[in-house]
Design a protein around this motif. Structure first.
Motif, PDB file in Angstrom:
ATOM      1  N   GLN A   1       8.346 -29.109  11.558  1.00 27.73           N
ATOM      2  CA  GLN A   1       7.412 -28.100  11.396  1.00 27.73           C
ATOM      3  C   GLN A   1       6.432 -28.062  12.540  1.00 27.73           C
ATOM      4  OE1 GLN A   1       4.916 -28.172   7.890  1.00 27.73           O
ATOM      5  NE2 GLN A   1       3.360 -26.648   8.606  1.00 27.73           N
ATOM      6  N   VAL A   2       6.104 -29.437  13.213  1.00 29.23           N
ATOM      7  CA  VAL A   2       5.048 -29.424  14.265  1.00 29.23           C
ATOM      8  C   VAL A   2       6.021 -28.998  15.562  1.00 29.23           C
ATOM      9  CG1 VAL A   2       4.034 -31.121  15.737  1.00 29.23           C
ATOM     10  CG2 VAL A   2       3.981 -31.398  13.456  1.00 29.23           C
ATOM     11  N   THR A   3       7.332 -29.440  15.675  1.00 30.48           N
ATOM     12  CA  THR A   3       8.024 -28.925  16.873  1.00 30.48           C
ATOM     13  C   THR A   3       8.194 -27.423  16.878  1.00 30.48           C
ATOM     14  OG1 THR A   3       9.508 -30.774  16.495  1.00 30.48           O
ATOM     15  CG2 THR A   3      10.460 -29.289  17.868  1.00 30.48           C
ATOM     16  N   ALA A   4       8.191 -26.923  15.524  1.00 28.75           N
ATOM     17  CA  ALA A   4       8.565 -25.289  15.316  1.00 28.75           C
ATOM     18  C   ALA A   4       7.269 -24.762  15.864  1.00 28.75           C
ATOM     19  CB  ALA A   4       8.979 -24.924  13.978  1.00 28.75           C
ATOM     20  N   ALA A   5       6.058 -25.398  15.499  1.00 25.89           N
ATOM     21  CA  ALA A   5       4.770 -24.517  15.697  1.00 25.89           C
ATOM     22  C   ALA A   5       4.695 -24.598  17.305  1.00 25.89           C
ATOM     23  CB  ALA A   5       3.602 -25.462  15.085  1.00 25.89           C
ATOM     24  N   LEU A   6       5.048 -25.794  17.933  1.00 30.21           N
ATOM     25  CA  LEU A   6       5.027 -25.870  19.394  1.00 30.21           C
ATOM     26  C   LEU A   6       5.752 -24.804  20.039  1.00 30.21           C
ATOM     27  CD1 LEU A   6       4.917 -29.770  19.881  1.00 30.21           C
ATOM     28  CD2 LEU A   6       3.020 -28.183  20.257  1.00 30.21           C
TER      29      LEU A   6
ATOM     30  N   VAL B   1       3.851 -34.569  19.152  1.00 30.23           N
ATOM     31  CA  VAL B   1       4.458 -34.423  17.991  1.00 30.23           C
ATOM     32  C   VAL B   1       4.164 -35.442  17.048  1.00 30.23           C
ATOM     33  CG1 VAL B   1       6.750 -34.204  16.916  1.00 30.23           C
ATOM     34  CG2 VAL B   1       6.278 -33.087  19.021  1.00 30.23           C
ATOM     35  N   ASN B   2       4.380 -36.748  17.426  1.00 34.64           N
ATOM     36  CA  ASN B   2       4.105 -38.080  16.475  1.00 34.64           C
ATOM     37  C   ASN B   2       2.780 -38.085  15.964  1.00 34.64           C
ATOM     38  OD1 ASN B   2       6.632 -38.846  16.966  1.00 34.64           O
ATOM     39  ND2 ASN B   2       6.395 -40.208  18.457  1.00 34.64           N
TER      40      ASN B   2
ATOM     41  N   ALA C   1      -0.711 -21.831  14.796  1.00 35.23           N
ATOM     42  CA  ALA C   1       0.841 -21.826  14.548  1.00 35.23           C
ATOM     43  C   ALA C   1       1.152 -22.793  13.454  1.00 35.23           C
ATOM     44  CB  ALA C   1       1.532 -22.259  15.820  1.00 35.23           C
ATOM     45  N   LEU C   2       0.527 -23.790  13.456  1.00 35.86           N
ATOM     46  CA  LEU C   2       0.675 -25.153  12.359  1.00 35.86           C
ATOM     47  C   LEU C   2       0.404 -24.506  10.889  1.00 35.86           C
ATOM     48  CD1 LEU C   2      -0.632 -28.146  14.173  1.00 35.86           C
ATOM     49  CD2 LEU C   2       1.933 -27.863  13.300  1.00 35.86           C
ATOM     50  N   TYR C   3      -0.557 -23.706  10.890  1.00 34.29           N
ATOM     51  CA  TYR C   3      -0.952 -23.334   9.447  1.00 34.29           C
ATOM     52  C   TYR C   3      -0.691 -21.838   9.195  1.00 34.29           C
ATOM     53  CZ  TYR C   3      -3.101 -27.639   9.346  1.00 34.29           C
ATOM     54  OH  TYR C   3      -2.990 -29.226   9.469  1.00 34.29           O
ATOM     55  N   ASN C   4       0.122 -21.130   9.923  1.00 40.65           N
ATOM     56  CA  ASN C   4       0.540 -20.119  10.011  1.00 40.65           C
ATOM     57  C   ASN C   4      -0.486 -18.887   9.862  1.00 40.65           C
ATOM     58  OD1 ASN C   4       3.380 -20.507  10.253  1.00 40.65           O
ATOM     59  ND2 ASN C   4       3.263 -21.418   8.186  1.00 40.65           N
ATOM     60  N   VAL C   5      -1.598 -19.290  10.549  1.00 35.74           N
ATOM     61  CA  VAL C   5      -2.599 -18.249  10.370  1.00 35.74           C
ATOM     62  C   VAL C   5      -2.486 -16.676  11.115  1.00 35.74           C
ATOM     63  CG1 VAL C   5      -5.329 -17.614  11.188  1.00 35.74           C
ATOM     64  CG2 VAL C   5      -4.346 -20.298  10.497  1.00 35.74           C
TER      65      VAL C   5
END
Ligand code: SAM
Length: 284
Positions: free
Chosen positions: A250-255, A237-238, A280-284
């Motif tokens: 946002q990173v935690t939500a993508a994971l 995450v970091n 997931a990070l970029y909502n593709v």
């Protein structure tokens, strides 16, 4: 001339006023078994061309020249040109190019020298540029049968690790995306003059016809991979958040969206998970 005989090599080098440069990674092979074995295992045949990176005094070059139709040896250090002119005197099928491999258009070089032939890359790499050279060779998707190179033992283990294993790093993901990677054999430090402080391994990278996962945006995927591995042994995450300038939430939500916990470590992620994470990070 026996280029594995230390006395012979030192005499030739001294005649040309050559002294070893540590910063150019100049450790020359003097174990007589290593270069023939490398040349055999790279699989080059009489109809093929070989690109060698860093011929040094030509100890591997002569073995490649015996087996191939032609060898182009790219050497950065101009001081070695008169040395190579002497040591490769009997090799009519070798051309030495005085250049930095990282600034050389290898696709054009292949076309110019070996158009239509199968081509191999075989080299005892200067260790200070192992990863950049390997990434350059793989990312340019050169039309080569394989890349058989000697690298520092620890680098070999990282390059040939499986994605998701403890030893894996960003470079492991990149190598596995472009190629099948295998360790071939170990070479101890005593096989070189001067002896380096580390042991080595010969590895073979065979480019894949198709990537193992479908990735829409390779640039974005590798940016995520680099960020995920940027703080090794810590949670991903970091690194992802600072490397990609994204809020931690946002990173935690993508994971979470791909079923991974917030404390996941990059080295445990598979290629498929890294690909899904990018989407997931970029909502593709
Ligand atoms: N092939 C020889 C052998 O196996 O004994 C020498 C290998 S030595 C580890 C690495 C060689 O790469 C040296 O001759 C060095 O001058 C050359 N070299 C270093 N940086 C280079 C670069 N950027 N491009 C091409 N050659 C380079």
């Amino acid at each position: 001339m026996d280029l594995t005989d230390i006395t012979t090599v030192k005499r030739v080098l001294a005649r040309h006023g050559f002294t070893f440069s540590k910063s150019l990674g100049q450790n020359f092979i003097t174990d007589p078994t290593v270069c023939p074995r490398m040349a055999d295992l790279c699989g080059v045949s009489a109809d093929a061309g070989v690109i060698e990176i860093g011929p040094g005094c030509g100890v591997l070059t002569v073995e490649l020249a015996k087996r191939a139709a032609g060898v182009v040896a790219i050497e950065l250090d101009a001081r070695l040109l008169p040395v190579l002119a002497e040591t490769l005197d009997g090799c009519r099928n070798v051309e030495v190019v005085n250049a930095d491999v990282l600034k050389t258009d290898l696709r054009a070089l292949i076309e110019e020298h070996f158009g239509g032939r199968p081509v191999y890359v075989c080299a005892n790499l200067p260790y200070y540029i192992t990863s950049p050279v390997i990434m350059y060779l793989l990312q340019s998707r050169l039309p080569v049968e394989n890349i058989t190179v000697m690298v520092q033992k620890e680098a070999a283990e990282r390059l040939c690790a499986k994605v998701g294993e403890r030893e894996s790093g960003a470079v492991t993901v990149a190598v596995n995306y472009y190629a099948k990677a295998e360790e071939l054999f170990s070479v101890g430090r005593e096989s070189f003059t001067p002896a380096p402080k580390v042991d080595s391994k010969v590895i073979r990278l065979t480019p894949l016809k198709e990537p193992p996962v479908d990735i829409a945006d390779e640039k974005r995927f590798f940016a995520v991979v680099r960020a995920a591995f940027s703080q090794r042994r810590k949670t991903a995450v970091n690194g992802l958040s600072s490397g990609l300038s994204l809020p931690k939430e946002q990173v935690t939500a993508a994971l979470a969206a791909i079923g991974l916990p917030a404390n996941v470590r990059a080295e445990t992620l598979t290629m498929e998970q890294l690909s899904a994470l990018t989407d997931a990070l970029y909502n593709v």
